[in-house]
Write a protein that holds these residues in place. Structure first.
Motif, PDB file in Angstrom:
ATOM      1  N   VAL A 170     -12.105  21.953   5.064  1.00  0.00           N
ATOM      2  CA  VAL A 170     -12.673  20.771   4.506  1.00  0.00           C
ATOM      3  C   VAL A 170     -12.885  20.728   2.433  1.00  0.00           C
ATOM      4  O   VAL A 170     -11.667  20.893   2.215  1.00  0.00           O
ATOM      5  CB  VAL A 170     -14.086  20.535   4.994  1.00  0.00           C
ATOM      6  N   LEU A 171     -12.973  22.256   3.231  1.00  0.00           N
ATOM      7  CA  LEU A 171     -12.505  23.053   1.206  1.00  0.00           C
ATOM      8  C   LEU A 171     -10.684  23.747   1.294  1.00  0.00           C
ATOM      9  O   LEU A 171     -10.966  23.383   0.224  1.00  0.00           O
ATOM     10  CB  LEU A 171     -13.528  24.346   1.091  1.00  0.00           C
ATOM     11  N   LEU A 172     -10.230  23.628   2.396  1.00  0.00           N
ATOM     12  CA  LEU A 172      -8.673  23.212   1.841  1.00  0.00           C
ATOM     13  C   LEU A 172      -7.988  21.627   1.886  1.00  0.00           C
ATOM     14  O   LEU A 172      -7.227  22.093   1.849  1.00  0.00           O
ATOM     15  CB  LEU A 172      -8.044  24.438   2.862  1.00  0.00           C
ATOM     16  N   MET A 173      -8.883  21.198   2.281  1.00  0.00           N
ATOM     17  CA  MET A 173      -8.421  19.743   2.279  1.00  0.00           C
ATOM     18  C   MET A 173      -7.123  19.528   0.672  1.00  0.00           C
ATOM     19  O   MET A 173      -6.152  18.927   1.777  1.00  0.00           O
ATOM     20  CB  MET A 173      -9.821  18.520   2.672  1.00  0.00           C
ATOM     21  N   ASN A 174      -6.686  19.486   0.184  1.00  0.00           N
ATOM     22  CA  ASN A 174      -6.344  19.177  -1.073  1.00  0.00           C
ATOM     23  C   ASN A 174      -5.362  20.298  -0.976  1.00  0.00           C
ATOM     24  O   ASN A 174      -4.349  20.369  -1.763  1.00  0.00           O
ATOM     25  CB  ASN A 174      -6.355  18.669  -2.028  1.00  0.00           C
ATOM     26  N   THR A 175      -4.789  21.107  -0.120  1.00  0.00           N
ATOM     27  CA  THR A 175      -3.662  22.381  -0.323  1.00  0.00           C
ATOM     28  C   THR A 175      -3.268  22.160   0.907  1.00  0.00           C
ATOM     29  O   THR A 175      -3.616  22.085   2.513  1.00  0.00           O
ATOM     30  CB  THR A 175      -4.558  23.604  -0.415  1.00  0.00           C
ATOM     31  N   PRO A 176      -2.223  22.762   0.955  1.00  0.00           N
ATOM     32  CA  PRO A 176      -1.103  22.957   1.760  1.00  0.00           C
ATOM     33  C   PRO A 176      -1.660  23.923   2.883  1.00  0.00           C
ATOM     34  O   PRO A 176      -0.898  24.205   4.118  1.00  0.00           O
ATOM     35  CB  PRO A 176       0.110  23.337   2.227  1.00  0.00           C
ATOM     36  N   TYR A 177      -2.697  24.922   3.059  1.00  0.00           N
ATOM     37  CA  TYR A 177      -3.016  25.404   3.460  1.00  0.00           C
ATOM     38  C   TYR A 177      -3.485  24.999   4.984  1.00  0.00           C
ATOM     39  O   TYR A 177      -3.961  25.779   5.554  1.00  0.00           O
ATOM     40  CB  TYR A 177      -3.294  26.564   2.638  1.00  0.00           C
ATOM     41  N   ILE A 178      -4.026  24.417   4.575  1.00  0.00           N
ATOM     42  CA  ILE A 178      -5.032  23.386   5.639  1.00  0.00           C
ATOM     43  C   ILE A 178      -4.590  23.575   7.470  1.00  0.00           C
ATOM     44  O   ILE A 178      -5.382  23.747   7.599  1.00  0.00           O
ATOM     45  CB  ILE A 178      -5.528  21.820   5.159  1.00  0.00           C
ATOM     46  N   VAL A 179      -2.968  23.272   7.165  1.00  0.00           N
ATOM     47  CA  VAL A 179      -2.646  23.296   8.376  1.00  0.00           C
ATOM     48  C   VAL A 179      -2.616  24.075   8.801  1.00  0.00           C
ATOM     49  O   VAL A 179      -2.444  24.679  10.230  1.00  0.00           O
ATOM     50  CB  VAL A 179      -0.890  22.239   7.891  1.00  0.00           C
ATOM     51  N   LEU A 180      -2.295  25.709   8.035  1.00  0.00           N
ATOM     52  CA  LEU A 180      -1.711  27.049   8.726  1.00  0.00           C
ATOM     53  C   LEU A 180      -3.567  27.929   9.683  1.00  0.00           C
ATOM     54  O   LEU A 180      -3.788  27.755  10.213  1.00  0.00           O
ATOM     55  CB  LEU A 180      -1.702  27.155   7.195  1.00  0.00           C
ATOM     56  N   LEU A 181      -4.710  27.115   8.395  1.00  0.00           N
ATOM     57  CA  LEU A 181      -5.307  27.230   9.189  1.00  0.00           C
ATOM     58  C   LEU A 181      -6.307  26.229  10.351  1.00  0.00           C
ATOM     59  O   LEU A 181      -5.824  27.090  11.509  1.00  0.00           O
ATOM     60  CB  LEU A 181      -6.852  26.901   8.135  1.00  0.00           C
ATOM     61  N   GLY A 182      -5.315  25.165  10.390  1.00  0.00           N
ATOM     62  CA  GLY A 182      -5.669  24.770  12.096  1.00  0.00           C
ATOM     63  C   GLY A 182      -4.874  25.221  12.860  1.00  0.00           C
ATOM     64  O   GLY A 182      -5.338  24.985  14.355  1.00  0.00           O
ATOM     65  N   SER A 183      -3.203  25.525  12.374  1.00  0.00           N
ATOM     66  CA  SER A 183      -2.034  26.121  13.809  1.00  0.00           C
ATOM     67  C   SER A 183      -3.059  27.284  14.344  1.00  0.00           C
ATOM     68  O   SER A 183      -2.643  27.971  14.940  1.00  0.00           O
ATOM     69  CB  SER A 183      -0.958  26.806  12.214  1.00  0.00           C
ATOM     70  N   ALA A 184      -3.976  28.702  12.901  1.00  0.00           N
ATOM     71  CA  ALA A 184      -4.505  29.652  12.900  1.00  0.00           C
ATOM     72  C   ALA A 184      -5.578  29.378  14.673  1.00  0.00           C
ATOM     73  O   ALA A 184      -6.141  30.170  15.504  1.00  0.00           O
ATOM     74  CB  ALA A 184      -5.173  30.166  12.383  1.00  0.00           C
TER      75      ALA A 184
END
Length: 206
Positions: A170-184
């Motif tokens: 949720v904290l990374l919602m407005n950044t492209p890094y959120i999908v990297l977190l989801g992938s990990a």
């Protein structure tokens, strides 16, 4: 029937129930499939959103339609090949795990269908970004419930980790890094436990 016979029968039934509760889970191949597919899907989403390959926005639709089609097709083929004739297939742990993952899969299928339609109607791709905390949260919930019912510590821990990952998501919602977190999270909490379950599965019975 004598009291001793009744006591012995009750002890036998209890032993059967406890053995069934501790029976190995048999859904490892499905966890590995969806965990691996989700890992690559989120990596692909990151590549598109950051312009890594210069792809147009329509590539998002192609990616997630492919995710649904390939995912469901692969699962259907695995279900056809999986006879279910394995020890412990009817255990409480396996039944609960199957139901909770089916429910989670139906919800995510409905959500991604809505996200795809929203993108087609010109409402943007924000729904795909919001899918990350929901996906990892549902994955965590399903893993934790399955682990607790089957007394599988690996699944319980991976489920807890996935649920906790919704906070940084949720904290990374407005950044492209959120999908990297989801992938990990998909790789660590779903794909890897799936591989471990597959290694521990008993052989099929005739």
């Amino acid at each position: 029937m004598s009291p001793q016979s009744l006591t012995d029968d009750l002890a036998y039934v209890r032993d059967l129930a406890e053995a069934g509760q501790k029976a190995p889970l048999l859904g490892g191949r499905f966890l590995a499939w969806w965990g691996g597919l989700t890992t690559f899907a989120y990596l692909g989403h990151y590549a598109i959103s950051t312009g890594m390959f210069g792809l147009p926005p329509v590539a998002f639709a192609a990616l997630w339609v492919g995710y649904i089609v390939i995912g469901m097709g692969g699962m259907f083929l695995m279900q056809m090949r999986f006879s279910g004739h394995k020890p412990g297939a009817a255990s409480v742990g396996n039944q609960v795990s199957r139901i909770v993952w089916q429910a989670s899969g139906c919800f995510l299928g409905a959500y991604f269908t809505g996200a795809f339609l929203a993108a087609l109607l010109g409402q943007g791709t924000g729904a795909f970004m919001w899918s990350v905390p929901m996906v990892i949260g549902l994955y965590g919930l399903a893993q934790f419930v399955s682990g607790e019912m089957a007394q599988n510590r690996v699944l319980s821990i991976s489920g807890t980790a996935a649920i906790a990952s919704t906070v940084p998501a949720v904290l990374l919602m407005n950044t492209p890094y959120i999908v990297l977190l989801g992938s990990a999270v998909a790789a660590i909490s779903v794909f890897l436990p799936g591989i471990l379950l597959m290694r521990n599965e008993p052989s099929e019975t005739v």
